[in-house]
Design a protein around this motif. Structure first.
Motif, PDB file in Angstrom:
ATOM      1  N   THR A  27       0.879  -1.030   0.040  1.00 57.32           N
ATOM      2  CA  THR A  27      -0.035   0.216   0.196  1.00 57.32           C
ATOM      3  C   THR A  27       0.852   1.240   0.076  1.00 57.32           C
ATOM      4  OG1 THR A  27      -1.803  -1.062   1.192  1.00 57.32           O
ATOM      5  CG2 THR A  27      -1.819   1.426   1.448  1.00 57.32           C
ATOM      6  N   ARG A  28       0.412   2.252  -0.726  1.00 56.68           N
ATOM      7  CA  ARG A  28       1.241   3.479  -0.845  1.00 56.68           C
ATOM      8  C   ARG A  28       0.666   4.301   0.407  1.00 56.68           C
ATOM      9  NH1 ARG A  28       0.048   4.864  -5.887  1.00 56.68           N
ATOM     10  NH2 ARG A  28       1.828   3.949  -6.577  1.00 56.68           N
ATOM     11  N   LEU A  29       1.613   5.119   1.034  1.00 57.22           N
ATOM     12  CA  LEU A  29       1.344   5.994   2.091  1.00 57.22           C
ATOM     13  C   LEU A  29       1.635   7.550   1.565  1.00 57.22           C
ATOM     14  CD1 LEU A  29       0.552   6.307   5.326  1.00 57.22           C
ATOM     15  CD2 LEU A  29       3.137   6.183   5.642  1.00 57.22           C
ATOM     16  N   HIS A  30       0.632   8.270   1.977  1.00 49.64           N
ATOM     17  CA  HIS A  30       0.515   9.769   1.724  1.00 49.64           C
ATOM     18  C   HIS A  30       0.341  10.383   3.182  1.00 49.64           C
ATOM     19  CE1 HIS A  30      -0.598   8.853  -2.454  1.00 49.64           C
ATOM     20  NE2 HIS A  30      -1.213   7.828  -1.856  1.00 49.64           N
ATOM     21  N   LEU A  31       1.308  11.367   3.321  1.00 44.55           N
ATOM     22  CA  LEU A  31       1.236  12.021   4.775  1.00 44.55           C
ATOM     23  C   LEU A  31       1.099  13.422   4.258  1.00 44.55           C
ATOM     24  CD1 LEU A  31       4.451  10.430   6.186  1.00 44.55           C
ATOM     25  CD2 LEU A  31       2.279   9.905   6.690  1.00 44.55           C
ATOM     26  N   ILE A  32       0.209  14.222   4.898  1.00 47.17           N
ATOM     27  CA  ILE A  32      -0.344  15.687   4.520  1.00 47.17           C
ATOM     28  C   ILE A  32       0.090  16.499   5.655  1.00 47.17           C
ATOM     29  CG2 ILE A  32      -2.161  17.172   3.953  1.00 47.17           C
ATOM     30  CD1 ILE A  32      -3.688  14.775   2.888  1.00 47.17           C
ATOM     31  N   GLY A  33       0.751  17.162   5.622  1.00 45.29           N
ATOM     32  CA  GLY A  33       1.224  18.196   6.723  1.00 45.29           C
ATOM     33  C   GLY A  33       0.292  19.095   6.896  1.00 45.29           C
ATOM     34  N   PRO A  34       0.490  19.929   8.056  1.00 52.27           N
ATOM     35  CA  PRO A  34       1.996  19.724   8.862  1.00 52.27           C
ATOM     36  C   PRO A  34       1.840  18.583   9.744  1.00 52.27           C
ATOM     37  CG  PRO A  34       0.328  21.427   9.757  1.00 52.27           C
ATOM     38  CD  PRO A  34      -0.207  21.048   8.613  1.00 52.27           C
ATOM     39  N   LEU A  35       3.080  17.926   9.730  1.00 42.40           N
ATOM     40  CA  LEU A  35       3.159  16.775  10.700  1.00 42.40           C
ATOM     41  C   LEU A  35       3.530  17.298  11.884  1.00 42.40           C
ATOM     42  CD1 LEU A  35       5.379  14.451   8.180  1.00 42.40           C
ATOM     43  CD2 LEU A  35       2.964  14.764   8.293  1.00 42.40           C
ATOM     44  N   GLY A  36       3.260  16.368  12.789  1.00 42.53           N
ATOM     45  CA  GLY A  36       3.597  16.753  14.254  1.00 42.53           C
ATOM     46  C   GLY A  36       4.968  16.242  14.586  1.00 42.53           C
ATOM     47  N   PHE A  37       5.761  15.794  13.732  1.00 41.91           N
ATOM     48  CA  PHE A  37       7.005  15.330  13.900  1.00 41.91           C
ATOM     49  C   PHE A  37       7.818  15.335  12.812  1.00 41.91           C
ATOM     50  CE2 PHE A  37       3.848  11.982  12.737  1.00 41.91           C
ATOM     51  CZ  PHE A  37       4.511  11.543  11.830  1.00 41.91           C
ATOM     52  N   LYS A  38       9.177  14.958  12.814  1.00 44.29           N
ATOM     53  CA  LYS A  38       9.994  14.907  11.664  1.00 44.29           C
ATOM     54  C   LYS A  38      10.152  13.403  11.311  1.00 44.29           C
ATOM     55  CE  LYS A  38      13.236  18.685  12.663  1.00 44.29           C
ATOM     56  NZ  LYS A  38      12.370  19.868  12.812  1.00 44.29           N
ATOM     57  N   LEU A  39      10.065  13.225  10.043  1.00 44.49           N
ATOM     58  CA  LEU A  39      10.256  11.719   9.474  1.00 44.49           C
ATOM     59  C   LEU A  39      11.405  11.236  10.100  1.00 44.49           C
ATOM     60  CD1 LEU A  39       8.474  12.035   6.216  1.00 44.49           C
ATOM     61  CD2 LEU A  39       7.540  10.861   8.261  1.00 44.49           C
ATOM     62  N   TRP A  52      11.161   0.575   6.673  1.00 40.85           N
ATOM     63  CA  TRP A  52      10.876   2.325   6.383  1.00 40.85           C
ATOM     64  C   TRP A  52      11.356   2.503   5.026  1.00 40.85           C
ATOM     65  CZ3 TRP A  52       7.227   4.874   8.372  1.00 40.85           C
ATOM     66  CH2 TRP A  52       6.970   6.176   7.883  1.00 40.85           C
ATOM     67  N   ASP A  53      12.559   1.918   4.845  1.00 36.75           N
ATOM     68  CA  ASP A  53      13.065   2.183   3.336  1.00 36.75           C
ATOM     69  C   ASP A  53      12.564   1.643   2.234  1.00 36.75           C
ATOM     70  OD1 ASP A  53      14.082  -0.144   4.251  1.00 36.75           O
ATOM     71  OD2 ASP A  53      15.916  -0.238   2.995  1.00 36.75           O
ATOM     72  N   LYS A  54      11.653   0.666   2.557  1.00 35.13           N
ATOM     73  CA  LYS A  54      10.811  -0.048   1.542  1.00 35.13           C
ATOM     74  C   LYS A  54       9.660   0.543   1.228  1.00 35.13           C
ATOM     75  CE  LYS A  54      13.067  -4.673   2.801  1.00 35.13           C
ATOM     76  NZ  LYS A  54      13.679  -3.748   3.878  1.00 35.13           N
ATOM     77  N   LEU A  55       9.166   1.551   1.945  1.00 37.45           N
ATOM     78  CA  LEU A  55       7.749   1.987   1.872  1.00 37.45           C
ATOM     79  C   LEU A  55       7.689   3.115   0.775  1.00 37.45           C
ATOM     80  CD1 LEU A  55       5.326   2.990   3.428  1.00 37.45           C
ATOM     81  CD2 LEU A  55       6.531   4.452   4.898  1.00 37.45           C
ATOM     82  N   ASP A  56       6.681   3.068   0.247  1.00 38.23           N
ATOM     83  CA  ASP A  56       6.281   4.194  -0.982  1.00 38.23           C
ATOM     84  C   ASP A  56       5.395   5.199  -0.374  1.00 38.23           C
ATOM     85  OD1 ASP A  56       5.411   5.455  -3.063  1.00 38.23           O
ATOM     86  OD2 ASP A  56       4.433   3.694  -4.003  1.00 38.23           O
TER      87      ASP A  56
END
Length: 166
Positions: A27-39, A52-56
Motif C-alpha cells: 500500500t502507498r502512504l500519503h502524509l499530509i502536513g503539517p506533520l507533528g514530528f520529523k520523519l 521504512w526504506d521499502k515504504l512508498d
C-alpha cells in the motif's frame, strides 16, 4: 494499489506502525502536513522497524497540495471518522482507493467530512469510547478493502521457520 492517507498525523509511532502495515500490504502512504514530528525521528523508524526504506511514501504540504497532485483521489477516497453513517464494512472499495485518517487529537476536519458524506465510514465501538488508536483503525479498514479484492498479490499461506506443517 491501495492508498492510506494521513491528514496531519501527530504521533510518530502511529505513522511508523502504519508505514510498516503499508509495506506488508503493498500500500502507498500519503502524509499530509503539517506533520507533528520529523520523519527522521527515531520513534518513526523504531515503529516501522527495518521496513521504512521499502515504504512508498509521499509527503504533501497541505490537503490542497494532496488534491492537486492526486486529482483522481477524490472520487474514490473514503474518510474514516467516528461521525459517519456507514460502517466501514458496508462499502465496496475500489482496488486503488484512498483511505483517509485524520490526526489523533481531532480527526478529519468537519468541513472535509460534510463535503464527502457518502464516502465517510466508521468503525463500530462499544459505549463511550472516543476513538480507536490511529494505526489500529488504519489496519482494520485497509484489511477490509484488501479482503474485498481477495488479498491480491499477497501471501496467503503461512510458513514455519524450522518445522513443516503436517
Amino acid at each position: 494499489m491501495m492508498n492510506i492517507v494521513l491528514l496531519e498525523p501527530e504521533m510518530p509511532a502511529n505513522t511508523g506502525n502504519i508505514g510498516r502495515t503499508c509495506v506488508a500490504t503493498g500500500t502507498r502512504l500519503h502524509l499530509i502536513g503539517p506533520l507533528g514530528f520529523k520523519l527522521s525521528e527515531k520513534a518513526v523508524k523504531r515503529a516501522g522497524l527495518d521496513y521504512w526504506d521499502k515504504l512508498d511514501v509521499t509527503v504533501y504540504s497541505d490537503y490542497q497540495d494532496f488534491l492537486d497532485r492526486n486529482p483522481e483521489a477524490l472520487g474514490k477516497m473514503y474518510f474514516a471518522t467516528t461521525k459517519a453513517h456507514k460502517v466501514y464494512s458496508e462499502v465496496a472499495y475500489e482496488a486503488d482507493c484512498y483511505l483517509m485518517f485524520g490526526k489523533e487529537s481531532a480527526g478529519i476536519p468537519e468541513e472535509i467530512l460534510v463535503e464527502n458524506e457518502d464516502h465517510c465510514v466508521r468503525i463500530p465501538m462499544w459505549g463511550d469510547i472516543r476513538s480507536l488508536n490511529l494505526s489500529n483503525s488504519a489496519a482494520i479498514v485497509l484489511y477490509e478493502a484488501l479482503r474485498q479484492h481477495g488479498f491480491e498479490k499477497m501471501e496467503l499461506n503461512g510458513h514455519l521457520h524450522r518445522l513443516q506443517w503436517k
